[in-house]
Design a protein around this motif. Structure first.
Motif, PDB file in Angstrom:
ATOM      1  N   ILE A   1     -10.968   4.830  43.447  1.00  0.00           N
ATOM      2  CA  ILE A   1     -11.281   3.417  43.233  1.00  0.00           C
ATOM      3  C   ILE A   1     -12.308   3.273  42.112  1.00  0.00           C
ATOM      4  CG2 ILE A   1     -12.383   1.381  44.272  1.00  0.00           C
ATOM      5  CD1 ILE A   1     -11.138   2.294  46.964  1.00  0.00           C
ATOM      6  N   LEU A   2     -13.326   4.132  42.119  1.00  0.00           N
ATOM      7  CA  LEU A   2     -14.416   4.010  41.147  1.00  0.00           C
ATOM      8  C   LEU A   2     -13.970   4.217  39.703  1.00  0.00           C
ATOM      9  CD1 LEU A   2     -17.324   5.783  43.062  1.00  0.00           C
ATOM     10  CD2 LEU A   2     -16.930   3.320  42.772  1.00  0.00           C
ATOM     11  N   ILE A   3     -12.902   4.982  39.487  1.00  0.00           N
ATOM     12  CA  ILE A   3     -12.459   5.214  38.110  1.00  0.00           C
ATOM     13  C   ILE A   3     -11.338   4.271  37.683  1.00  0.00           C
ATOM     14  CG2 ILE A   3     -13.168   7.626  38.142  1.00  0.00           C
ATOM     15  CD1 ILE A   3     -10.171   8.376  38.360  1.00  0.00           C
ATOM     16  N   SER A   4     -10.788   3.493  38.627  1.00  0.00           N
ATOM     17  CA  SER A   4      -9.664   2.629  38.261  1.00  0.00           C
ATOM     18  C   SER A   4     -10.133   1.466  37.398  1.00  0.00           C
ATOM     19  CB  SER A   4      -8.949   2.124  39.514  1.00  0.00           C
ATOM     20  OG  SER A   4      -9.773   1.242  40.231  1.00  0.00           O
ATOM     21  N   GLY A   5      -9.245   1.065  36.514  1.00  0.00           N
ATOM     22  CA  GLY A   5      -9.548  -0.077  35.647  1.00  0.00           C
ATOM     23  C   GLY A   5     -10.754   0.140  34.764  1.00  0.00           C
ATOM     24  N   GLY A   6     -10.976   1.378  34.330  1.00  0.00           N
ATOM     25  CA  GLY A   6     -12.128   1.663  33.475  1.00  0.00           C
ATOM     26  C   GLY A   6     -13.448   1.428  34.175  1.00  0.00           C
ATOM     27  N   GLY A   7     -13.478   1.651  35.504  1.00  0.00           N
ATOM     28  CA  GLY A   7     -14.698   1.450  36.276  1.00  0.00           C
ATOM     29  C   GLY A   7     -14.872   0.024  36.781  1.00  0.00           C
ATOM     30  N   ARG A   8     -13.890  -0.830  36.460  1.00  0.00           N
ATOM     31  CA  ARG A   8     -13.940  -2.231  36.904  1.00  0.00           C
ATOM     32  C   ARG A   8     -13.019  -2.463  38.109  1.00  0.00           C
ATOM     33  NH1 ARG A   8     -11.604  -4.823  32.260  1.00  0.00           N
ATOM     34  NH2 ARG A   8     -11.723  -6.713  33.502  1.00  0.00           N
ATOM     35  N   CYS A   9     -12.031  -1.614  38.331  1.00  0.00           N
ATOM     36  CA  CYS A   9     -11.084  -1.656  39.446  1.00  0.00           C
ATOM     37  C   CYS A   9     -10.131  -2.838  39.364  1.00  0.00           C
ATOM     38  CB  CYS A   9     -11.767  -1.637  40.806  1.00  0.00           C
ATOM     39  SG  CYS A   9     -10.564  -1.383  42.150  1.00  0.00           S
ATOM     40  N   ASN A  10      -9.004  -2.613  38.702  1.00  0.00           N
ATOM     41  CA  ASN A  10      -7.960  -3.629  38.699  1.00  0.00           C
ATOM     42  C   ASN A  10      -7.313  -3.620  40.089  1.00  0.00           C
ATOM     43  OD1 ASN A  10      -7.278  -1.012  37.626  1.00  0.00           O
ATOM     44  ND2 ASN A  10      -5.220  -1.735  37.250  1.00  0.00           N
ATOM     45  N   VAL A  11      -7.736  -4.578  40.911  1.00  0.00           N
ATOM     46  CA  VAL A  11      -7.381  -4.621  42.323  1.00  0.00           C
ATOM     47  C   VAL A  11      -5.902  -4.923  42.534  1.00  0.00           C
ATOM     48  CG1 VAL A  11      -7.854  -5.771  44.525  1.00  0.00           C
ATOM     49  CG2 VAL A  11      -9.724  -5.310  42.941  1.00  0.00           C
ATOM     50  N   LEU A  12      -5.396  -5.943  41.862  1.00  0.00           N
ATOM     51  CA  LEU A  12      -4.016  -6.382  42.060  1.00  0.00           C
ATOM     52  C   LEU A  12      -3.441  -6.907  40.752  1.00  0.00           C
ATOM     53  CD1 LEU A  12      -4.515  -8.565  45.280  1.00  0.00           C
ATOM     54  CD2 LEU A  12      -3.324  -6.365  45.184  1.00  0.00           C
ATOM     55  N   PRO A  13      -2.119  -6.900  40.645  1.00  0.00           N
ATOM     56  CA  PRO A  13      -1.515  -7.644  39.536  1.00  0.00           C
ATOM     57  C   PRO A  13      -1.512  -9.124  39.898  1.00  0.00           C
ATOM     58  CG  PRO A  13       0.197  -6.694  40.918  1.00  0.00           C
ATOM     59  CD  PRO A  13      -1.132  -6.218  41.474  1.00  0.00           C
ATOM     60  N   SER A  14      -1.407  -9.983  38.901  1.00  0.00           N
ATOM     61  CA  SER A  14      -1.363 -11.417  39.203  1.00  0.00           C
ATOM     62  C   SER A  14       0.042 -11.844  39.613  1.00  0.00           C
ATOM     63  CB  SER A  14      -1.835 -12.236  38.002  1.00  0.00           C
ATOM     64  OG  SER A  14      -1.010 -11.970  36.879  1.00  0.00           O
ATOM     65  N   GLN A  15       1.034 -11.044  39.266  1.00  0.00           N
ATOM     66  CA  GLN A  15       2.419 -11.302  39.655  1.00  0.00           C
ATOM     67  C   GLN A  15       3.078  -9.975  39.995  1.00  0.00           C
ATOM     68  OE1 GLN A  15       4.520 -13.475  36.654  1.00  0.00           O
ATOM     69  NE2 GLN A  15       2.909 -15.002  36.419  1.00  0.00           N
ATOM     70  N   LEU A  16       4.039 -10.021  40.919  1.00  0.00           N
ATOM     71  CA  LEU A  16       4.778  -8.816  41.293  1.00  0.00           C
ATOM     72  C   LEU A  16       6.238  -8.970  40.918  1.00  0.00           C
ATOM     73  CD1 LEU A  16       3.578  -7.614  44.807  1.00  0.00           C
ATOM     74  CD2 LEU A  16       3.321  -6.485  42.617  1.00  0.00           C
ATOM     75  N   ASP A  17       6.783  -7.931  40.333  1.00  0.00           N
ATOM     76  CA  ASP A  17       8.200  -7.884  40.004  1.00  0.00           C
ATOM     77  C   ASP A  17       8.693  -6.507  40.411  1.00  0.00           C
ATOM     78  OD1 ASP A  17      10.732  -7.803  38.921  1.00  0.00           O
ATOM     79  OD2 ASP A  17      10.117  -8.390  36.901  1.00  0.00           O
TER      80      ASP A  17
ATOM     81  N   VAL B   1      -5.482  13.134  39.145  1.00  0.00           N
ATOM     82  CA  VAL B   1      -6.896  13.454  38.945  1.00  0.00           C
ATOM     83  C   VAL B   1      -7.366  14.301  40.137  1.00  0.00           C
ATOM     84  CG1 VAL B   1      -9.184  12.531  38.399  1.00  0.00           C
ATOM     85  CG2 VAL B   1      -7.160  11.217  37.794  1.00  0.00           C
ATOM     86  N   PRO B   2      -7.154  15.620  40.088  1.00  0.00           N
ATOM     87  CA  PRO B   2      -7.493  16.470  41.232  1.00  0.00           C
ATOM     88  C   PRO B   2      -8.930  16.343  41.720  1.00  0.00           C
ATOM     89  CG  PRO B   2      -6.183  17.691  39.647  1.00  0.00           C
ATOM     90  CD  PRO B   2      -6.527  16.369  39.008  1.00  0.00           C
ATOM     91  N   LEU B   3      -9.875  16.056  40.833  1.00  0.00           N
ATOM     92  CA  LEU B   3     -11.268  15.948  41.264  1.00  0.00           C
ATOM     93  C   LEU B   3     -11.524  14.746  42.166  1.00  0.00           C
ATOM     94  CD1 LEU B   3     -13.141  16.996  37.997  1.00  0.00           C
ATOM     95  CD2 LEU B   3     -12.802  18.330  40.083  1.00  0.00           C
ATOM     96  N   THR B   4     -10.569  13.802  42.236  1.00  0.00           N
ATOM     97  CA  THR B   4     -10.708  12.649  43.121  1.00  0.00           C
ATOM     98  C   THR B   4      -9.993  12.882  44.444  1.00  0.00           C
ATOM     99  OG1 THR B   4      -8.747  11.529  42.280  1.00  0.00           O
ATOM    100  CG2 THR B   4     -10.851  11.048  41.174  1.00  0.00           C
ATOM    101  N   GLY B   5      -9.453  14.069  44.637  1.00  0.00           N
ATOM    102  CA  GLY B   5      -8.716  14.357  45.863  1.00  0.00           C
ATOM    103  C   GLY B   5      -7.216  14.332  45.664  1.00  0.00           C
ATOM    104  N   SER B   6      -6.760  13.982  44.491  1.00  0.00           N
ATOM    105  CA  SER B   6      -5.326  13.942  44.189  1.00  0.00           C
ATOM    106  C   SER B   6      -4.847  15.336  43.801  1.00  0.00           C
ATOM    107  CB  SER B   6      -5.057  12.964  43.043  1.00  0.00           C
ATOM    108  OG  SER B   6      -5.457  11.674  43.396  1.00  0.00           O
ATOM    109  N   ASP B   7      -4.859  16.231  44.781  1.00  0.00           N
ATOM    110  CA  ASP B   7      -4.549  17.627  44.485  1.00  0.00           C
ATOM    111  C   ASP B   7      -3.204  18.092  45.036  1.00  0.00           C
ATOM    112  OD1 ASP B   7      -5.057  17.645  47.172  1.00  0.00           O
ATOM    113  OD2 ASP B   7      -6.732  19.056  47.075  1.00  0.00           O
ATOM    114  N   GLY B   8      -2.401  17.181  45.571  1.00  0.00           N
ATOM    115  CA  GLY B   8      -1.088  17.541  46.085  1.00  0.00           C
ATOM    116  C   GLY B   8      -1.048  17.826  47.571  1.00  0.00           C
ATOM    117  N   PHE B   9      -2.204  17.801  48.239  1.00  0.00           N
ATOM    118  CA  PHE B   9      -2.233  18.102  49.670  1.00  0.00           C
ATOM    119  C   PHE B   9      -1.281  17.208  50.456  1.00  0.00           C
ATOM    120  CE2 PHE B   9      -3.713  16.779  53.836  1.00  0.00           C
ATOM    121  CZ  PHE B   9      -3.525  17.956  54.525  1.00  0.00           C
ATOM    122  N   ALA B  10      -1.289  15.904  50.174  1.00  0.00           N
ATOM    123  CA  ALA B  10      -0.452  14.978  50.950  1.00  0.00           C
ATOM    124  C   ALA B  10       1.019  15.334  50.819  1.00  0.00           C
ATOM    125  CB  ALA B  10      -0.692  13.536  50.515  1.00  0.00           C
ATOM    126  N   TYR B  11       1.442  15.714  49.613  1.00  0.00           N
ATOM    127  CA  TYR B  11       2.841  16.112  49.431  1.00  0.00           C
ATOM    128  C   TYR B  11       3.170  17.325  50.297  1.00  0.00           C
ATOM    129  CZ  TYR B  11       2.873  13.111  45.292  1.00  0.00           C
ATOM    130  OH  TYR B  11       2.788  12.050  44.437  1.00  0.00           O
TER     131      TYR B  11
END
Length: 188
Positions: free
Chosen positions: A7-23, A134-144
Motif C-alpha cells: 500500500i505504501l508504495i502504490s501510486g508513487g506513495g500516494r496510493c491510488n485507492v480506486l479507479p473512478s470508473q470500472l470497465d 516486489v518481493p521485498l513487500t511480501g510478493s514472493d510467490g508464497f500465495a501461489y
C-alpha cells in the motif's frame, strides 16, 4: 501500525485507492471473462468508494488526468493506517514480522505455519500477498505455492506492471511518474 508495504508504495506513495470508473474489458485474465465481470459485480465501485470514505474514514478525490481516486491528503500511509485500525476495531489480531511457510485446512478452519514452527489457527484464511512484482513487500510467490498445494489451478504468471531498474539509477528523478499511453494494434 506496521505492515502494508505494498500500500505504501502504490501510486508513487500516494496510493491510488480506486479507479473512478470500472470497465471489465480493461482486465486481463487467462480465466473466463465472465469471472472478472462477476467479481466486479459482487462489490460495485460505488460500494467500494463508500467503504473507504465512510467505514475506513478516508475521503477520496479524483485525479482528473489519470481517472484514479486518491486519498484527499495524498498519503498512502493514511490508507494503510485506516485499514489497519478498522480491522483491529472489528476484532482482527495482526501478527507482524513473521515468515509464513505453509497453510493447511483444519476440520473447522485453517492453520498457518511459521518458519520457526509456531502455528496460528483461525476460522478463515485470506491469502493476499500480491503477485511477484516486489518481493521485498511480501510478493514472493508464497500465495501461489500455497494455493497450488491446496489443489488450486495456478495459471502461468507474466509481467504486467514492472519497474525498470538499473545500476547506477540514472533516471531516479523519474520515479513515480506514470505516463498516459495508447497501444494501437499494428497492421503489419
Amino acid at each position: 501500525m506496521d505492515g502494508g508495504r505494498k500500500i505504501l508504495i502504490s501510486g508513487g506513495g500516494r496510493c491510488n485507492v480506486l479507479p473512478s470508473q470500472l470497465d471489465a474489458r480493461r482486465f486481463v485474465t487467462d480465466s473466463s471473462p465472465n469471472s472478472v465481470r462477476n467479481i466486479l459485480k459482487r462489490w460495485p465501485l460505488a460500494d467500494q468508494r463508500r467503504f473507504f470514505e465512510e467505514e475506513v474514514g478516508i475521503p477520496l478525490a479524483l485525479e482528473e488526468e489519470s481517472g484514479k481516486l486518491f486519498p484527499v491528503e495524498n498519503r498512502a500511509r493514511a490508507v494503510r493506517d485506516g485499514l489497519g485500525a478498522l480491522a483491529r476495531a472489528r476484532g482482527v489480531e495482526m501478527v507482524m514480522h513473521r515468515h509464513v511457510t505453509g497453510v493447511e485446512p483444519l476440520p473447522n478452519g485453517w492453520r498457518v505455519i511459521m518458519a520457526d514452527g509456531e502455528t496460528l489457527d483461525g476460522d478463515a484464511l485470506v491469502l493476499a500477498t500480491g503477485g511477484l512484482s516486489v518481493p521485498l513487500t511480501g510478493s514472493d510467490g508464497f500465495a501461489y505455492d500455497a494455493l497450488r498445494a491446496l489443489g488450486h489451478t495456478i495459471h502461468p504468471t507474466y509481467p504486467a506492471l514492472t519497474p525498470l531498474t538499473m545500476a547506477p539509477p540514472a533516471f531516479a528523478d523519474l520515479a513515480g511518474i506514470s505516463p498516459v499511453v495508447t497501444i494501437r494494434a499494428s497492421s503489419a
